[in-house]
Design an enzyme around this catalytic site. Structure first.
Site, PDB file in Angstrom:
ATOM      1  CB  ALA A  13      -0.930   0.006   1.209  1.00  0.00           C
ATOM      2  NE  ARG A  18      11.827   6.529   0.918  1.00  0.00           N
ATOM      3  CZ  ARG A  18      12.275   5.602   1.752  1.00  0.00           C
ATOM      4  NH1 ARG A  18      13.560   5.582   2.083  1.00  0.00           N
ATOM      5  NH2 ARG A  18      11.471   4.686   2.249  1.00  0.00           N
ATOM      6  CB  THR A  84       4.192  -2.371   8.759  1.00  0.00           C
ATOM      7  OG1 THR A  84       4.819  -2.057  10.012  1.00  0.00           O
ATOM      8  CG2 THR A  84       5.056  -1.802   7.651  1.00  0.00           C
ATOM      9  CD  GLU A 158      11.068  -0.239  12.688  1.00  0.00           C
ATOM     10  OE1 GLU A 158      11.430   0.354  11.652  1.00  0.00           O
ATOM     11  OE2 GLU A 158      11.124  -1.469  12.796  1.00  0.00           O
ATOM     12  NE  ARG A 319       6.664  -5.358 -32.969  1.00  0.00           N
ATOM     13  CZ  ARG A 319       5.742  -4.864 -33.798  1.00  0.00           C
ATOM     14  NH1 ARG A 319       6.058  -4.626 -35.065  1.00  0.00           N
ATOM     15  NH2 ARG A 319       4.528  -4.606 -33.377  1.00  0.00           N
ATOM     16  CB  SER A 409      13.777  -8.793 -57.901  1.00  0.00           C
ATOM     17  OG  SER A 409      14.544  -9.905 -57.579  1.00  0.00           O
TER      18      SER A 409
HETATM   19  C1  UD1 Z   1      10.238  -1.806   7.721  1.00  0.00           C
HETATM   20  C2  UD1 Z   1      10.338  -2.364   9.156  1.00  0.00           C
HETATM   21  C3  UD1 Z   1      11.804  -2.429   9.548  1.00  0.00           C
HETATM   22  C4  UD1 Z   1      12.564  -3.287   8.575  1.00  0.00           C
HETATM   23  C5  UD1 Z   1      12.368  -2.773   7.155  1.00  0.00           C
HETATM   24  C6  UD1 Z   1      12.931  -3.792   6.168  1.00  0.00           C
HETATM   25  C7  UD1 Z   1       8.319  -1.675  10.332  1.00  0.00           C
HETATM   26  C8  UD1 Z   1       7.728  -0.736  11.314  1.00  0.00           C
HETATM   27  N1  UD1 Z   1       9.604  -1.505  10.063  1.00  0.00           N
HETATM   28  O1  UD1 Z   1      10.712  -0.468   7.741  1.00  0.00           O
HETATM   29  O2  UD1 Z   1      11.939  -2.995  10.844  1.00  0.00           O
HETATM   30  O3  UD1 Z   1      13.941  -3.311   8.910  1.00  0.00           O
HETATM   31  O4  UD1 Z   1      10.962  -2.635   6.832  1.00  0.00           O
HETATM   32  O5  UD1 Z   1      12.903  -3.289   4.856  1.00  0.00           O
HETATM   33  O6  UD1 Z   1       7.604  -2.558   9.870  1.00  0.00           O
HETATM   34  N2  UD1 Z   1       3.242  -0.346   4.036  1.00  0.00           N
HETATM   35  C9  UD1 Z   1       1.888  -0.359   3.849  1.00  0.00           C
HETATM   36  N3  UD1 Z   1       1.111   0.474   4.602  1.00  0.00           N
HETATM   37  C10 UD1 Z   1       1.618   1.279   5.550  1.00  0.00           C
HETATM   38  C11 UD1 Z   1       3.021   1.283   5.744  1.00  0.00           C
HETATM   39  C12 UD1 Z   1       3.815   0.449   4.974  1.00  0.00           C
HETATM   40  O7  UD1 Z   1       1.388  -1.099   2.996  1.00  0.00           O
HETATM   41  O8  UD1 Z   1       0.841   1.995   6.195  1.00  0.00           O
HETATM   42  C13 UD1 Z   1       4.084  -1.260   3.231  1.00  0.00           C
HETATM   43  C14 UD1 Z   1       5.008  -0.533   2.289  1.00  0.00           C
HETATM   44  O9  UD1 Z   1       4.405  -0.398   1.025  1.00  0.00           O
HETATM   45  C15 UD1 Z   1       6.206  -1.464   2.223  1.00  0.00           C
HETATM   46  C16 UD1 Z   1       6.198  -2.147   3.561  1.00  0.00           C
HETATM   47  O10 UD1 Z   1       4.912  -1.972   4.096  1.00  0.00           O
HETATM   48  O11 UD1 Z   1       6.038  -2.441   1.218  1.00  0.00           O
HETATM   49  C17 UD1 Z   1       7.270  -1.595   4.501  1.00  0.00           C
HETATM   50  O12 UD1 Z   1       7.029  -0.244   4.754  1.00  0.00           O
HETATM   51  P1  UD1 Z   1       8.210   0.801   4.790  1.00  0.00           P
HETATM   52  O13 UD1 Z   1       7.637   2.137   5.094  1.00  0.00           O
HETATM   53  O14 UD1 Z   1       9.055   0.654   3.586  1.00  0.00           O
HETATM   54  O15 UD1 Z   1       8.992   0.286   6.108  1.00  0.00           O
HETATM   55  P2  UD1 Z   1      10.474   0.574   6.481  1.00  0.00           P
HETATM   56  O16 UD1 Z   1      10.593   1.911   7.102  1.00  0.00           O
HETATM   57  O17 UD1 Z   1      11.370   0.241   5.370  1.00  0.00           O
END
Ligand code: UD1
Ligand code: CA
Length: 445
Positions: A13, A18, A84, A158, A319, A409
């Protein structure tokens, strides 16, 4: 493990801010396949029964991409992005159905393997309430740290919330978690948002399980497997890693790559043994190259089958829907689309073959064009076995050149040519003896 029921929740989600893209992050491709589909493939290969995909609002394209790979997924929209754990709970309906094993994976980690998911499920089968995939990255910045005592995982901290001592821990959260289905919902629902970001962190589930006296384990993955994509630099790095892996696999499988670093593969490329690929070749999705075939330099193939012993290129473009038969040849500056060349057919120079069938051993001369499009619809060209098409001919489809027929041809062929006939369709040659000489004399040259 076959008797244990299972569900995977894939978090996809995130807005991927970035990435600076209109395309949702998880749809950016690695090896020609959206990242989320790589994760789906690993989950399916691990034998997980059901998939629950958590999407951002309006991300219908993510659902469409996943549906093309599997029929076993349900889709759950996370309306607000609140962390998450909040994301996992968006798939509450899928969890409430019950499963022995719940696996949570992130949609932006395309290198996760089925084997690691299998290891996590083994830990659950051995009685863990939670199992977390850890890794030791060269640069741990940004990752959650795993706090372990003996074989019990006590907490995931975290980075923003970690103390100096905790930040020094090299073992990090790779982002994949297994939860025993019996505890999953109750543990997830106990998570709060009292942290630096004010989000519901999935990682907090570890401390909650500890408070309840449940066994929590960590397994370690290779860092390469946990590689996550957050921006375009990571995406390019993921592509590089993917290509390196495929090149190594192709070499190990018995293909010759003259300059491996210049050959580009897709997720589904199939190369048989004794295939030779010259430098600077791009193999888009849906390409299979059979034994002993050669793809010469600077060719671009997509949706194409190259049969045993055939030669394609240099500078050829195949293709989607192209099939180059056994021992057949497609030479330089030839484009083929939705066309089959039967065994031993030759199309060697400067030609367009589209919506066509070319019989065995037929020879298509330089500069031939199948005129397949009349501005409204596409039409087919049929060239019979052993036919000969003279250079610079235009075959205006729909049209059939019979087996063994010969086209002179420079012809523009608009009517079917019977087998073994000669067809010539061009202006007649006119000769005026001495004309050129008289012209020169008149102009004093
Ligand atoms: C997260 C972990 C971190 C870990 C890292 C590994 C948490 C709190 N932290 O951090 O411990 O080391 O991944 O890569 O879980 N997402 C949603 N909805 C939300 C938030 C996130 O679907 O509300 C999805 C994002 O699309 C992504 C994943 O969850 O695919 C991880 O979210 P992201 O914000 O990238 O977490 P990190 O800060 O990288
Ligand atoms: Ca991330």
């Amino acid at each position: 493990m076959g008797e244990r029921s299972s569900v995977a929740v894939i978090l996809a989600a995130g807005e991927g801010t970035r990435m600076r893209s209109r395309l949702p992050k998880v749809l950016h491709p690695v090896g020609g396949l959206p990242m989320v589909c790589h994760v789906v493939q690993a989950i399916e290969a691990a034998g997980i029964g059901r998939l629950a995909i958590v999407l951002g609002p309006g991300h219908d394209a993510v659902a469409a991409a996943v549906k093309r790979r599997t029929e076993r997924a349900t889709f759950h929209v996370q309306e607000e992005r609140r962390g998450t754990a909040h994301a996992v709970l968006a798939a509450r309906a899928a969890l409430a159905e019950g499963a022995d094993d719940v696996v949570v994976a992130y949609g932006d980690t395309p290198f996760l393997t089925a084997a690691s998911i299998g290891r996590m499920r083994e830990a659950l089968a051995d009685g863990a309430a939670i199992v977390v995939a850890g890794m030791r990255p060269a640069d741990p910045a940004g990752y959650g740290r795993l706090i372990v005592e003996g074989d019990q995982l006590l907490a995931i901290r975290e980075e923003r919330d970690a103390s100096e001592a905790e930040r020094a821990i090299p073992l990090c959260n790779a982002g994949t978690m297994g939860l025993a289905g019996a505890h999953a919902l109750a543990l997830l629902e106990a998570i709060g948002c009292n942290n630096a970001k004010g989000e519901f962190y999935l990682t907090d589930v570890v401390e909650i399980a500890n408070e309840r006296g449940l066994p929590v384990r960590a397994i370690e993955l290779d860092e390469a497997e946990a590689f996550g994509v957050n921006d375009r630099r990571h995406l390019a790095e993921a592509e590089r890693r993917f290509q390196d892996g495929r090149r190594a696999a192709a070499l190990a499988g018995g293909a010759t790559l003259v300059a491996p670093e210049t050959v580009f593969f897709s997720h589904d490329t199939e190369l048989a043994a004794d295939v030779t690929i010259e430098p600077n070749v791009v193999l888009g999705p849906g390409v299979a190259v059979e034994e002993g075939a050669t793809i010469r330099a600077f060719s671009h193939l997509e949706g194409a089958v190259v049969r045993a012993g055939a030669t394609v290129g240099p500078f050829a473009r195949l293709r989607p829907g192209s099939e180059v038969g056994e021992g057949a040849r497609v030479g330089n500056f030839v484009e083929v689309k939705a066309a089959t060349l039967e065994r031993g057919a030759k199309v060697n120079h400067l030609t367009y073959i589209g919506d066509a069938h070319i019989g065995a051993g037929a020879n298509v001369g330089a500069g031939t064009i199948t005129c397949n499009y009349d501005g409204f619809a596409k039409h087919r060209t049929e060239i019979g076995e052993g036919a000969f098409i003279g250079s610079n001919s235009a075959l205006v489809a729909p049209v059939t050149i019979g087996a063994g027929a010969y086209v002179g041809s420079g012809s523009v062929i608009t009517k079917n040519v019977p087998p073994d006939a000669l067809a010539v369709a061009r202006g007649q040659q006119v000769e005026k003896p001495g004309w050129a000489k008289r012209q020169r004399e008149r102009h004093g040259k």
